[in-house]
Design a protein around this motif. Structure first.
Motif, PDB file in Angstrom:
ATOM      1  N   LYS A  74      28.396  37.204  92.423  1.00  0.00           N
ATOM      2  CA  LYS A  74      27.786  38.358  93.079  1.00  0.00           C
ATOM      3  C   LYS A  74      28.466  38.598  94.417  1.00  0.00           C
ATOM      4  O   LYS A  74      29.089  37.695  94.990  1.00  0.00           O
ATOM      5  CB  LYS A  74      26.292  38.129  93.323  1.00  0.00           C
ATOM      6  CG  LYS A  74      25.515  37.692  92.090  1.00  0.00           C
ATOM      7  CD  LYS A  74      25.534  38.721  90.994  1.00  0.00           C
ATOM      8  CE  LYS A  74      24.737  38.252  89.781  1.00  0.00           C
ATOM      9  NZ  LYS A  74      24.843  39.191  88.650  1.00  0.00           N
ATOM     10  N   THR A 133      27.621  50.409  97.310  1.00  0.00           N
ATOM     11  CA  THR A 133      27.609  49.233  98.174  1.00  0.00           C
ATOM     12  C   THR A 133      28.967  49.153  98.876  1.00  0.00           C
ATOM     13  O   THR A 133      29.900  49.902  98.546  1.00  0.00           O
ATOM     14  CB  THR A 133      27.393  47.952  97.346  1.00  0.00           C
ATOM     15  OG1 THR A 133      28.534  47.791  96.483  1.00  0.00           O
ATOM     16  CG2 THR A 133      26.124  48.025  96.510  1.00  0.00           C
ATOM     17  N   SER A 178      25.839  43.419  93.496  1.00  0.00           N
ATOM     18  CA  SER A 178      25.632  43.036  94.903  1.00  0.00           C
ATOM     19  C   SER A 178      24.188  42.641  95.187  1.00  0.00           C
ATOM     20  O   SER A 178      23.246  43.225  94.646  1.00  0.00           O
ATOM     21  CB  SER A 178      26.015  44.203  95.823  1.00  0.00           C
ATOM     22  OG  SER A 178      27.374  44.522  95.674  1.00  0.00           O
ATOM     23  N   TYR A 179      24.059  41.627  96.048  1.00  0.00           N
ATOM     24  CA  TYR A 179      22.763  41.255  96.612  1.00  0.00           C
ATOM     25  C   TYR A 179      22.749  41.722  98.075  1.00  0.00           C
ATOM     26  O   TYR A 179      23.743  41.534  98.795  1.00  0.00           O
ATOM     27  CB  TYR A 179      22.566  39.731  96.619  1.00  0.00           C
ATOM     28  CG  TYR A 179      22.294  39.087  95.287  1.00  0.00           C
ATOM     29  CD1 TYR A 179      22.214  39.829  94.108  1.00  0.00           C
ATOM     30  CD2 TYR A 179      22.106  37.701  95.210  1.00  0.00           C
ATOM     31  CE1 TYR A 179      21.974  39.210  92.894  1.00  0.00           C
ATOM     32  CE2 TYR A 179      21.858  37.077  94.000  1.00  0.00           C
ATOM     33  CZ  TYR A 179      21.800  37.825  92.843  1.00  0.00           C
ATOM     34  OH  TYR A 179      21.556  37.203  91.643  1.00  0.00           O
ATOM     35  N   ASN A 180      21.635  42.310  98.482  1.00  0.00           N
ATOM     36  CA  ASN A 180      21.471  42.681  99.888  1.00  0.00           C
ATOM     37  C   ASN A 180      20.669  41.582 100.580  1.00  0.00           C
ATOM     38  O   ASN A 180      19.497  41.365 100.256  1.00  0.00           O
ATOM     39  CB  ASN A 180      20.734  44.027  99.974  1.00  0.00           C
ATOM     40  CG  ASN A 180      20.610  44.523 101.410  1.00  0.00           C
ATOM     41  OD1 ASN A 180      21.198  43.956 102.331  1.00  0.00           O
ATOM     42  ND2 ASN A 180      19.843  45.573 101.604  1.00  0.00           N
ATOM     43  N   TYR A 226      21.253  47.778  94.809  1.00  0.00           N
ATOM     44  CA  TYR A 226      21.499  46.327  94.803  1.00  0.00           C
ATOM     45  C   TYR A 226      20.747  45.683  93.641  1.00  0.00           C
ATOM     46  O   TYR A 226      19.629  46.094  93.313  1.00  0.00           O
ATOM     47  CB  TYR A 226      21.037  45.711  96.129  1.00  0.00           C
ATOM     48  CG  TYR A 226      21.928  46.106  97.286  1.00  0.00           C
ATOM     49  CD1 TYR A 226      23.094  45.405  97.560  1.00  0.00           C
ATOM     50  CD2 TYR A 226      21.610  47.215  98.081  1.00  0.00           C
ATOM     51  CE1 TYR A 226      23.916  45.778  98.606  1.00  0.00           C
ATOM     52  CE2 TYR A 226      22.439  47.603  99.127  1.00  0.00           C
ATOM     53  CZ  TYR A 226      23.595  46.880  99.386  1.00  0.00           C
ATOM     54  OH  TYR A 226      24.417  47.257 100.415  1.00  0.00           O
ATOM     55  N   GLU A 285      25.945  41.052 100.511  1.00  0.00           N
ATOM     56  CA  GLU A 285      26.141  41.999 101.613  1.00  0.00           C
ATOM     57  C   GLU A 285      24.999  41.803 102.610  1.00  0.00           C
ATOM     58  O   GLU A 285      23.823  41.900 102.250  1.00  0.00           O
ATOM     59  CB  GLU A 285      26.182  43.432 101.087  1.00  0.00           C
ATOM     60  CG  GLU A 285      27.381  43.673 100.176  1.00  0.00           C
ATOM     61  CD  GLU A 285      27.662  45.143  99.904  1.00  0.00           C
ATOM     62  OE1 GLU A 285      28.635  45.421  99.195  1.00  0.00           O
ATOM     63  OE2 GLU A 285      26.912  46.025 100.403  1.00  0.00           O
TER      64      GLU A 285
END
Length: 416
Positions: free
Chosen positions: A188, A4, A154-156, A252, A191
């Motif tokens: 988190k 990421t 990470s969250y997309n 993610y 992104e």
């Protein structure tokens, strides 16, 4: 395995492959404090026997600016003295809000930036790992040039579609926070990706990254592109441009897809940011004060939208309309474009560049029972200085439309 954006930036700064959940020590490119958090940072810096700063270090007087009380004036002297003794640079009264000045002058794609202010995540719009930390952590960043960080998962957030007329970046981020909750992304990395990014200006991205922390996120990052390049060019910093984007096979923890064409203007009701409603659900709420500005929505794009609505119109007689540019640069630009004339002629009061009433220290504290419609980023009890008042959050367009009618108003009604 693909990375990421966060993993790429932190791997570069630690010179090894980092993984989510790992606790690392990372070199810092920029550290800063403001007048609320700075005095404690300096106390800790001195307690730790540091003599000078080891990284690019800034001090901003933007919260109580100019100071409304002698106690705050005395702590501001401490900040000025610290900068005289060290290599830290001060931005004093009238220069503007830390987060805006950092993106105008310092933040670079791929940087690690820590600020003793939760909305330091604003610089994530430029592809920087930018986050808020406590005063002691920033004292260490000042003194050592490094801090510890747990690498966030990470969250997309995939944004697709076009915004309808009268709907703006503030509505996107309020919608997202309403969707996942104020604790929906605690620690988190958010992104942002998707087709909609090519239509979102850098100023819109700054608004979205600024409020990533309101969902609990550590950072809110946008990949760099031509809009990043254009923004840096505007401030004569094209040399700072660097490509930052996630690998195609980045992993993610969660993917959230949003069709932004289906979003309507949003309003956050008291007393939490995630208490959002579509404006079509909002009926007959009378407002006493409208505030347009802050690190969330005090940029040129915001002021131009507001001017387009207020031009040749007057605010409602019983509403107090306060407007504050986010920085001196924006203030001067708004003056040259004639926006300040429009605001004053509409009945607005222009505040100096800075945080203004957002933090409840000065320049517009509400009376008991009064209601504020603000473009700021928080609305918990007492945020604007009086726990017996109410704060509603919305976009600059909704704020301008509300100033005209005196009631929370759908901006699409005045943009017809």
């Amino acid at each position: 395995m693909g990375k990421t954006m966060v993993e790429k930036i932190l791997s570069f700064h630690t010179k090894k492959d980092v993984i989510p959940g790992e606790i690392i020590t990372v070199n810092v490119d920029l550290a800063f404090v403001q007048d609320g958090t700075g005095p404690l940072t300096i106390d800790q810096f001195e307690k730790l026997d540091f003599n000078n700063v080891k990284t690019k270090s800034l001090v901003f007087i933007d919260h109580a600016s100019p100071s409304p009380r002698k106690e705050l004036s005395n702590t501001q002297i401490k900040l000025r003295d610290f900068c005289k003794k060290t290599s830290a640079k001060i931005f004093d009264v009238g220069e503007g809000i830390s987060h805006q000045i950092v993106v105008e002058k310092y933040a670079r794609p791929g940087d690690v930036i820590v600020g003793a202010d939760s909305h330091s995540c604003t610089s994530g719009a430029l592809g920087a790992f930018a986050t808020g930390m406590g005063s002691t952590d920033v004292a260490l960043a000042y003194g050592l040039g490094k801090v510890w960080i747990k690498v966030p998962e990470s969250y997309n957030i995939v944004l697709n579609g076009y915004l309808e007329k009268g709907v703006y970046a503030k509505d996107i981020i309020l919608y997202l926070i309403g969707l996942i909750g104020s604790d929906g992304a605690t620690y988190k990395a958010l992104e942002f990706s998707g087709d909609a990014l090519k239509y979102l200006s850098m100023e819109s991205r700054l608004t979205i990254s600024n409020m990533a922390v309101e969902a609990g996120a550590k950072v809110g990052l946008f990949p760099t592109d031509e809009k990043t390049k254009e923004f840096l060019k505007t401030y004569d910093r094209i040399k700072d441009f660097k490509e930052i984007f996630p690998d195609k096979d980045a992993i993610y923890e969660k993917v959230i897809e949003i069709d932004i064409s289906k979003i309507e203007p949003q309003v956050s009701f008291p007393h939490t940011v995630d208490n959002t409603k579509n404006i079509s659900e909002v009926k007959n709420i009378k407002i006493d004060q409208v505030y347009i500005g802050t690190c969330t929505n005090g940029r040129m794009e915001d002021l131009r939208i507001v001017a387009s609505i207020l031009k040749n119109k007057k605010k409602a007689e019983e509403v107090r309309l306060l407007i504050a540019p986010a920085s001196k640069h924006i203030y001067l630009k708004a003056l040259r474009e004639g926006l300040i004339d429009i605001f004053v002629n509409s009945g607005a009061t222009i505040l100096p560049p800075g945080c203004g009433p957002c933090v409840g220290v000065h320049a517009g504290v509400l009376a008991d029972g009064e209601k504020l419609l603000s473009t700021q980023n928080r609305n918990f009890k007492g945020r604007a200085g009086n726990p017996n008042s109410e704060i509603y959050l919305a976009s600059p367009a909704t704020a301008a439309a509300t100033a005209i009618t005196g009631y929370i108003t759908d901006p699409r009604e005045v943009l017809k």
